[in-house]
Design an enzyme around this catalytic site. Structure first.
Site, mmCIF file in Angstrom:
data_model
loop_
_atom_site.group_PDB
_atom_site.id
_atom_site.type_symbol
_atom_site.label_atom_id
_atom_site.label_comp_id
_atom_site.label_asym_id
_atom_site.label_seq_id
_atom_site.Cartn_x
_atom_site.Cartn_y
_atom_site.Cartn_z
ATOM 1 N N LYS A 48 53.942 7.876 39.305
ATOM 2 C CA LYS A 48 54.310 6.648 38.596
ATOM 3 C C LYS A 48 55.162 6.996 37.373
ATOM 4 O O LYS A 48 56.320 7.336 37.514
ATOM 5 C CB LYS A 48 53.043 5.869 38.248
ATOM 6 C CG LYS A 48 52.062 5.722 39.420
ATOM 7 C CD LYS A 48 52.627 4.894 40.560
ATOM 8 C CE LYS A 48 51.811 4.955 41.851
ATOM 9 N NZ LYS A 48 50.381 4.711 41.757
ATOM 10 N N ARG B 241 51.530 30.051 46.418
ATOM 11 C CA ARG B 241 50.605 28.919 46.392
ATOM 12 C C ARG B 241 50.017 28.713 45.001
ATOM 13 O O ARG B 241 49.590 27.613 44.657
ATOM 14 C CB ARG B 241 49.498 29.116 47.431
ATOM 15 C CG ARG B 241 48.802 27.825 47.780
ATOM 16 C CD ARG B 241 47.541 27.989 48.640
ATOM 17 N NE ARG B 241 47.608 28.964 49.670
ATOM 18 C CZ ARG B 241 46.867 30.091 49.657
ATOM 19 N NH1 ARG B 241 46.024 30.336 48.672
ATOM 20 N NH2 ARG B 241 46.967 30.941 50.651
ATOM 21 N N ASP C 42 40.862 7.702 35.818
ATOM 22 C CA ASP C 42 42.221 7.535 36.332
ATOM 23 C C ASP C 42 43.027 6.882 35.210
ATOM 24 O O ASP C 42 42.826 5.716 34.883
ATOM 25 C CB ASP C 42 42.181 6.655 37.593
ATOM 26 C CG ASP C 42 43.555 6.490 38.246
ATOM 27 O OD1 ASP C 42 44.571 6.566 37.519
ATOM 28 O OD2 ASP C 42 43.597 6.264 39.468
ATOM 29 N N TYR D 14 41.332 1.779 42.024
ATOM 30 C CA TYR D 14 42.439 1.850 42.992
ATOM 31 C C TYR D 14 41.828 1.959 44.391
ATOM 32 O O TYR D 14 40.942 2.788 44.637
ATOM 33 C CB TYR D 14 43.258 3.091 42.634
ATOM 34 C CG TYR D 14 44.452 3.396 43.474
ATOM 35 C CD1 TYR D 14 45.516 2.509 43.541
ATOM 36 C CD2 TYR D 14 44.538 4.604 44.164
ATOM 37 C CE1 TYR D 14 46.642 2.815 44.299
ATOM 38 C CE2 TYR D 14 45.659 4.916 44.911
ATOM 39 C CZ TYR D 14 46.707 4.015 44.977
ATOM 40 O OH TYR D 14 47.809 4.336 45.721
HETATM 41 C C1 LIG Z 1 49.442 5.038 42.736
HETATM 42 C C2 LIG Z 1 48.114 5.257 42.118
HETATM 43 C C3 LIG Z 1 47.318 6.332 42.500
HETATM 44 C C4 LIG Z 1 47.695 7.266 43.610
HETATM 45 O O1 LIG Z 1 48.857 7.978 43.412
HETATM 46 P P1 LIG Z 1 49.716 8.540 44.651
HETATM 47 O O2 LIG Z 1 50.607 9.529 44.022
HETATM 48 O O3 LIG Z 1 50.419 7.339 45.213
HETATM 49 O O4 LIG Z 1 48.766 9.138 45.626
HETATM 50 C C5 LIG Z 1 46.120 6.504 41.850
HETATM 51 N N1 LIG Z 1 45.710 5.673 40.878
HETATM 52 C C6 LIG Z 1 46.464 4.624 40.497
HETATM 53 C C7 LIG Z 1 45.950 3.736 39.413
HETATM 54 C C8 LIG Z 1 47.673 4.369 41.107
HETATM 55 O O5 LIG Z 1 48.392 3.298 40.745
#
Ligand SMILES: *Cc1c(COP(=O)(O)O)cnc(C)c1O
Length: 420
Positions: free
Chosen positions: A233, A81, A208, A135
């Site tokens: 992403k 883990r 973020d 988001y």
């Molecule tokens: C997609 C996204 C997230 C979340 O990511 P996941 O891996 O889909 O949980 C967070 N912040 C932004 C700006 C995003 O585009």
């Protein structure tokens, strides 16, 4: 590094201890250590750390086992883990991309990274400032998890730094969460001004940074304490892995690591390996996403049925000056607003697209189109637009094909709008 093959190693630090490698050089070298790529006592070594799959770690004897349990277990084999070199390599690489960072923790999704970072910082009774253009699932976590837990979330206008002081009048603020450019609508925040305000008022900053990635915006260098990525992403870049990360200052890294351990958060070594593979080509991919997205954004601006294009690298976008000052590039995600028309007209545009997929997420090699309705996710600001909006992710296809596709889409939009 001792005898062995010439092997550019991860940290590239000279005698001075400072790391002056350029970001693209770091992308090629980061997270590579000979102890993860060679065999003890043997010459030679492979380039990339392999997939180390593990749950149980076997010890030589009881004394050894006790010693492992008593020591700091970060980046030591202890139990599956807590990871293996595959995940540590990716985490180290992300840390190297963020000057000022102490370390990185990996999570099974971007949302898991956001949730854990917020839980590491906040306690019942605290107040959190959340950017109004966040988001959508970040807002849901604040309302459905933090609020019942006793944390009060206050939404703030992404572009109004002066208004932050008014929230202090009602009591101390524990943390401020930023996302720049904002999800869906791409408002650019004055991050250096906000982090300076936060420091002066003992407020923790979380950002973020998924859109720009540390390649185009090293967040910690701009004063952020905790930088969060949906690696799903652009880090992964191929639409086949879910992953998140938090990269933090020395002050915050230990707390986040502890919180991640308490929640049992980790990533699979196979996913970490795929994300590391994606990271190596981040530079060339983002450059192409940037160029293609800009070409299409400029083309859209000239179309009579497009009211506005929301892309911070366009000079007439409201956040352009801040973007130009603070970011070293733009990426493939932006939105545009149609002139008039309704849901059906917008659907006619999107449904007939040949080269754009219709779906959530973004950051892969493929183009996507998504109908967006920002008004649903705003409470501190008002969303007003001339018509429905579409978010595009521009992939690595030829832009001539994408433009022809959008051109035909706008004709379908017009046909429905003008007969309604
Ligand atoms: C997609 C996204 C997230 C979340 O990511 P996941 O891996 O889909 O949980 C967070 N912040 C932004 C700006 C995003 O585009």
């Amino acid at each position: 590094m001792g005898p062995g093959p010439r092997h550019p190693e991860s940290d590239g630090r000279g005698m001075s201890g400072s790391d002056d490698r350029k970001p693209l050089t770091k992308l090629a070298q980061a997270g590579r250590k000979t102890e993860w790529t060679g065999m003890p006592g043997q010459p030679g070594g492979i380039v990339s750390p392999p997939v180390w799959r593990a749950s149980t770690i076997l010890y030589d004897d009881v004394a050894h086992l006790r010693k492992a349990a008593g020591s700091s277990t970060h980046e030591r084999l202890f139990y599956g883990r807590k990871g293996t070199p595959t995940a540590w390599s990716l985490a180290d690489a992300l840390t190297e991309m963020e000057p000022g960072a102490e370390g990185t923790m990996l999570f099974p999704s971007g949302v898991a990274a956001i949730a854990c970072a917020l839980m590491a910082v906040l306690r019942p009774g605290d107040r959190l400032l959340m950017v109004d253009s966040a988001y959508d699932p970040t807002r849901n976590f604040c309302e459905q998890m933090l609020r019942p837990y006793g944390v009060d979330t206050i939404y703030y206008d992404p572009t109004d730094v002066a208004a932050l002081d008014t929230h202090l009048a009602a009591g101390p603020i524990r943390a401020i969460f930023l996302e720049s450019p904002g999800s869906l609508t791409f408002e650019v925040q004055d991050i250096p001004a906000i982090t300076a305000w936060a420091r002066a008022n003992e407020v923790v900053t979380l950002a973020d940074n998924t859109w720009a990635t540390p390649l185009y915006f090293p967040a910690l260098s701009h004063g952020v304490d905790i930088s969060i990525l949906a690696c799903t992403k652009y880090i992964v870049g191929h639409s086949d892995v879910m992953m998140g990360s938090t990269t933090a200052t020395p002050e915050w890294f230990g707390k986040i690591r502890q919180t991640a351990y308490l929640f049992g958060q980790m990533t699979s070594p196979d996913d970490a390996w795929l994300a590391s593979r994606g990271l190596r080509t981040l530079g060339v991919r983002l450059k192409q996403h940037q160029d293609s997205a800009l070409a299409i954004a400029h083309w859209l601006q000239d179309q009579p049925d497009v009211a506005r294009v929301l892309h911070p690298a366009l000079p007439d976008c409201p956040g352009h000056a801040l973007w130009q000052r603070d970011f070293s590039g733009s990426t493939g995600l932006f939105s545009f607003i149609l002139k008039g028309g309704d849901e059906a007209a917008r659907a006619a545009l999107i449904d007939g697209l040949a080269h754009f997929g219709i779906g959530y997420s973004w950051g892969g090699f493929e183009s996507l189109a998504l109908p967006i309705d920002p008004a649903r996710y705003r409470s501190a600001t008002r969303w007003e637009a001339e018509g429905p909006a579409v978010r595009l992710h521009i992939g690595l296809e030829d832009t001539a094909d994408l433009i022809a596709d959008l051109d035909a889409g706008l004709a379908r939009f017009r046909a429905v709008r003008d007969t309604a």
